[in-house]
Motif scaffolding. Structure first.
Motif, PDB file in Angstrom:
ATOM      1  N   ILE A  54       0.833  -1.203   0.000  1.00 26.63           N
ATOM      2  CA  ILE A  54       0.000   0.000   0.000  1.00 26.63           C
ATOM      3  C   ILE A  54       0.868   1.254   0.000  1.00 26.63           C
ATOM      4  O   ILE A  54       0.650   2.186  -0.784  1.00 26.63           O
ATOM      5  N   PHE A  55       1.873   1.279   0.874  1.00 24.63           N
ATOM      6  CA  PHE A  55       2.725   2.469   0.979  1.00 24.63           C
ATOM      7  C   PHE A  55       3.525   2.705  -0.301  1.00 24.63           C
ATOM      8  O   PHE A  55       3.739   3.853  -0.707  1.00 24.63           O
ATOM      9  N   GLY A  60       4.057   5.852  -3.073  1.00 30.05           N
ATOM     10  CA  GLY A  60       5.404   6.028  -3.604  1.00 30.05           C
ATOM     11  C   GLY A  60       6.446   6.154  -2.509  1.00 30.05           C
ATOM     12  O   GLY A  60       7.495   6.778  -2.698  1.00 30.05           O
ATOM     13  N   GLU A  61       6.182   5.541  -1.364  1.00 30.23           N
ATOM     14  CA  GLU A  61       7.092   5.634  -0.216  1.00 30.23           C
ATOM     15  C   GLU A  61       8.292   4.707  -0.406  1.00 30.23           C
ATOM     16  O   GLU A  61       8.145   3.493  -0.511  1.00 30.23           O
ATOM     17  N   GLU A  62       9.493   5.292  -0.444  1.00 31.65           N
ATOM     18  CA  GLU A  62      10.711   4.526  -0.689  1.00 31.65           C
ATOM     19  C   GLU A  62      11.101   3.639   0.492  1.00 31.65           C
ATOM     20  O   GLU A  62      11.767   2.620   0.317  1.00 31.65           O
ATOM     21  N   GLN A  63      10.709   4.016   1.692  1.00 31.07           N
ATOM     22  CA  GLN A  63      11.072   3.247   2.886  1.00 31.07           C
ATOM     23  C   GLN A  63       9.855   2.505   3.453  1.00 31.07           C
ATOM     24  O   GLN A  63       9.698   2.345   4.657  1.00 31.07           O
ATOM     25  N   ALA A  64       9.022   2.034   2.546  1.00 31.17           N
ATOM     26  CA  ALA A  64       7.745   1.425   2.922  1.00 31.17           C
ATOM     27  C   ALA A  64       7.903   0.222   3.847  1.00 31.17           C
ATOM     28  O   ALA A  64       7.193   0.096   4.851  1.00 31.17           O
ATOM     29  N   LYS A  65       8.809  -0.682   3.524  1.00 33.87           N
ATOM     30  CA  LYS A  65       8.939  -1.909   4.315  1.00 33.87           C
ATOM     31  C   LYS A  65       9.417  -1.615   5.725  1.00 33.87           C
ATOM     32  O   LYS A  65       8.927  -2.207   6.699  1.00 33.87           O
ATOM     33  N   LYS A  66      10.349  -0.699   5.866  1.00 32.11           N
ATOM     34  CA  LYS A  66      10.860  -0.341   7.186  1.00 32.11           C
ATOM     35  C   LYS A  66       9.750   0.241   8.058  1.00 32.11           C
ATOM     36  O   LYS A  66       9.613  -0.104   9.236  1.00 32.11           O
TER      37      LYS A  66
END
Length: 200
Positions: A54-55, A60-66
């Motif tokens: 989703i992120f 377009g969140e580059e640090q989505a997984k963190k």
């Protein structure tokens, strides 16, 4: 004409949880209170993989997984921290590497959650064909999108219509604001305008 996204009035409404300014607001994010799922509901049940998707896809969140991993850790120990705007903003800021730029660290995650809660992209895909059916030959459909997630389906649909000879795109690339307009209206900086003209 379609102006996708949220209005300033909606963003600033204290009861919706869309603005960083209202730190004590509940993480609701529904633009229509008849919708059943709130942003806080998603944060409490989705997996790391689902939140990451989703992120990334909607924000377009580059640090989505963190960020997704941090959210899951917090909800295991103190799920109440996922109920309020200020707590989520603090969580994101604490777990995101600092980068230069004008965006607040939580902007992309909040955008992604809002789109997911309100099913905004599916709404775009549903409404554009309805609009084409209503427009007279020679008439135009105009859209304004404010991020890639909103603009992508419009771009794809207009291109498909052109291939099917239903009409033409007035501009293959989106029309974007000038520096003068951005200086006068900073909120316009990410706007992308597209126009499709129905075949005579």
């Amino acid at each position: 004409m379609f102006d996708f996204g949220t209005s300033t009035d909606q963003l600033m409404a204290e009861d919706r949880g869309l603005s960083f300014e209202h730190r004590q607001a509940k993480l609701d994010m529904r633009l229509d209170n008849r919708l059943g799922v709130k942003a806080s509901d998603l944060l409490k049940v989705l997996t790391v993989k689902q939140l990451t998707q989703i992120f990334e896809d909607l924000g377009g969140e580059e640090q989505a997984k963190k960020i997704a991993k941090a959210i899951v850790r917090v909800r295991e120990n103190n799920p109440a921290d996922l109920e309020v705007v200020g707590s989520l903003v603090a969580l994101i800021s604490a777990n995101k590497s600092r980068r230069s730029g004008h965006l607040h660290p939580a902007t992309k995650v909040f955008q992604a959650l809002r789109i997911a809660v309100n099913d905004e992209l599916d709404n775009i895909e549903r409404v554009l064909p309805q609009a084409l059916a209503l427009v007279n030959p020679g008439g135009r459909i105009v859209t304004i999108a404010f991020h890639e997630g909103e603009d992508r389906p419009v771009k794809q649909i207009f291109a498909e219509w052109e291939e099917q000879e239903k009409g033409v795109r007035i501009s293959k690339k989106p029309i974007q604001p000038t520096e003068t307009e951005i200086n006068q209206n900073p909120r316009s900086r990410s706007a992308k305008l597209r126009i499709f003209e129905r075949k005579e």
